[in-house]
Design a protein around this motif. Structure first.
Motif, PDB file in Angstrom:
ATOM      1  N   ASP A  22      36.455  20.433  51.819  1.00 11.70           N
ATOM      2  CA  ASP A  22      37.091  21.584  51.164  1.00 11.70           C
ATOM      3  C   ASP A  22      36.676  21.639  49.700  1.00 11.70           C
ATOM      4  O   ASP A  22      36.940  20.704  48.934  1.00 11.70           O
ATOM      5  CB  ASP A  22      38.622  21.429  51.306  1.00 11.70           C
ATOM      6  N   LEU A  44      34.802  24.255  53.952  1.00  7.89           N
ATOM      7  CA  LEU A  44      35.758  25.276  53.514  1.00  7.89           C
ATOM      8  C   LEU A  44      35.355  25.689  52.116  1.00  7.89           C
ATOM      9  O   LEU A  44      35.549  24.940  51.159  1.00  7.89           O
ATOM     10  CB  LEU A  44      37.191  24.737  53.507  1.00  7.89           C
ATOM     11  N   LYS A  76      35.312  33.417  50.137  1.00 12.08           N
ATOM     12  CA  LYS A  76      34.766  34.009  51.360  1.00 12.08           C
ATOM     13  C   LYS A  76      34.390  35.449  51.065  1.00 12.08           C
ATOM     14  O   LYS A  76      34.975  36.077  50.185  1.00 12.08           O
ATOM     15  CB  LYS A  76      35.811  33.980  52.479  1.00 12.08           C
ATOM     16  N   GLU A 103      33.734  30.188  58.926  1.00  9.60           N
ATOM     17  CA  GLU A 103      34.510  29.582  57.837  1.00  9.60           C
ATOM     18  C   GLU A 103      34.207  30.246  56.499  1.00  9.60           C
ATOM     19  O   GLU A 103      34.862  29.972  55.500  1.00  9.60           O
ATOM     20  CB  GLU A 103      34.203  28.088  57.729  1.00  9.60           C
ATOM     21  N   ARG A 139      41.889  26.008  63.449  1.00 17.54           N
ATOM     22  CA  ARG A 139      41.922  27.209  62.608  1.00 17.54           C
ATOM     23  C   ARG A 139      42.730  26.946  61.351  1.00 17.54           C
ATOM     24  O   ARG A 139      42.475  27.538  60.315  1.00 17.54           O
ATOM     25  CB  ARG A 139      42.459  28.395  63.407  1.00 17.54           C
ATOM     26  N   ALA A 162      40.268  24.312  59.296  1.00 19.13           N
ATOM     27  CA  ALA A 162      39.090  24.904  58.660  1.00 19.13           C
ATOM     28  C   ALA A 162      39.390  26.282  58.087  1.00 19.13           C
ATOM     29  O   ALA A 162      38.485  26.954  57.588  1.00 19.13           O
ATOM     30  CB  ALA A 162      37.951  25.001  59.670  1.00 19.13           C
ATOM     31  N   GLU A 163      40.638  26.696  58.158  1.00 20.82           N
ATOM     32  CA  GLU A 163      41.034  28.035  57.710  1.00 20.82           C
ATOM     33  C   GLU A 163      40.069  29.097  58.226  1.00 20.82           C
ATOM     34  O   GLU A 163      39.553  29.919  57.475  1.00 20.82           O
ATOM     35  CB  GLU A 163      41.125  28.089  56.182  1.00 20.82           C
ATOM     36  N   SER A 164      39.811  29.035  59.525  1.00 20.97           N
ATOM     37  CA  SER A 164      38.834  29.963  60.090  1.00 20.97           C
ATOM     38  C   SER A 164      39.483  30.918  61.089  1.00 20.97           C
ATOM     39  O   SER A 164      38.845  31.348  62.033  1.00 20.97           O
ATOM     40  CB  SER A 164      37.678  29.200  60.741  1.00 20.97           C
TER      41      SER A 164
END
Ligand code: PBG
Length: 317
Positions: A33, A76, A80, A117, A199, A202-204
């Motif tokens: 991250d 991460l 984005k 990601e 999810r 990986a905050e995906s």
């Protein structure tokens, strides 16, 4: 009288065991991250952490000291955007993490190669309206692959289930001279609920829809063989079946039919189900993961990507 139980006596039982797990087969996933400076626990995956750029080399070193042969990296990014620029930025989180690990360890470094990601909408490809654009995504995957290879990645692992991704990545790597970089294709990747905890890790998560338009239907078996065949034809060096435990029939068939190096991914949900039950005292975590890993290997896996690789290594088996 035929007595099967003779074979199950102590010691004899071990001698006639048909499957033996080996640390050599295991791959530890690591989340890196860009926004943190010290490791942070992943709530949905008890016992797992996100690493920072500062901590990742030390974690990799600890894995190497324990004898874990390989890591699979997920990034991460701090930012984005629509086009997932962080994925193919030569100074992106993964590119820097790979370089840091390669500088200090001799681990095999595998990089997950996907846009999800890094995209603001969370999908594995470029998006127009609510459509995931396959062909427009391919050059970006090629660019991501060469940037990982330039950083020192040994194996790139495309996980986005775009058609022709393996061919596009092989061509991009070869043109830039990375002819020795291997491709481990997530060839038979199902649209699985068992990716749920990942999810968070990986905050995906995705902003709209689902991944059913590109990942496989869990109801399908023959289609998995077709997918694997195509990826081998396109130049995959290794193939993967994912998730592992609910798909052992597919794994067995892929190994038998193609006889290429075959990986299984014991995914986040498979991890968290056992870890959470163990926290409640309902399952013995160690016995459960040893059994699960043994069964995945029995079903034909040459390599197993597992969040328990480090714990397995600590057992010194
Ligand atoms: C990204 C990717 C995912 C996983 C690996 N790569 C998530 C997804 O496809 O939704 C899942 C891994 C896990 O659950 O442990 N495409």
């Amino acid at each position: 009288m035929r007595r099967m139980r003779r074979l199950r006596a102590p010691k004899i039982r071990e001698m006639v065991a048909e499957t033996r797990l080996s640390l050599n087969d295991l791959v530890q996933p690591i989340f890196v991250d860009e926004r943190i400076s010290v490791p942070r626990a992943i709530e949905a995956m008890p016992g797992q952490f996100r690493q920072s750029l500062e901590s990742v080399a030390a974690e990799a070193g600890a894995l190497e000291d324990l004898g874990v042969p390989a890591v699979l990296l997920f990034g991460l990014p701090s930012q984005k955007d629509e086009a997932g620029c962080g994925a193919y930025d030569s100074h992106g989180i993964i590119q820097r993490a790979v370089a840091a690990i390669k500088e200090t360890t001799g681990l095999i470094v595998i990089t997950d190669l996907c846009l999800c990601e890094y995209t603001s909408h969370g999908h594995c490809g470029l998006v127009r309206g609510e459509k995931i654009l396959n062909d427009e995504t391919l050059p970006l995957l090629g660019e991501t692959a060469t940037s990982h290879a330039a950083a020192g990645a040994d194996i790139v692992a495309p996980s986005g289930m775009m058609d022709q991704m393996v061919q596009a990545i092989r061509a991009a790597l070869d043109v830039d001279g990375y002819t020795d970089t291997l491709i481990l294709s997530y060839a038979a990747k199902y649209a699985s609920t068992f990716y749920g905890p990942f999810r968070e890790a990986a905050e995906s998560g995705f902003a709209f829809g689902d991944r059913k338009g590109y990942q496989m239907n869990p109801a399908n078996f023959s289609e998995a063989l077709w997918e694997v065949q195509l990826d081998i034809e396109e130049g995959a060096d290794m193939v993967m079946v994912k998730p592992a435990m609910p798909y052992l029939d597919v794994l067995r068939a892929v190994k038998d039919m193609f006889a290429v190096p075959t990986a299984a991914y014991q995914v986040s949900g498979e991890y968290s189900m056992i870890a959470a039950a163990a926290e409640r005292g309902w399952l013995d975590e160690r016995a459960a993961f040893l059994e699960a890993l043994t069964c995945i290997k029995r079903a034909g896996a040459d390599m197993i990507i597992t969040y328990w690789a480090k714990e397995y290594a600590k057992l010194g088996l």
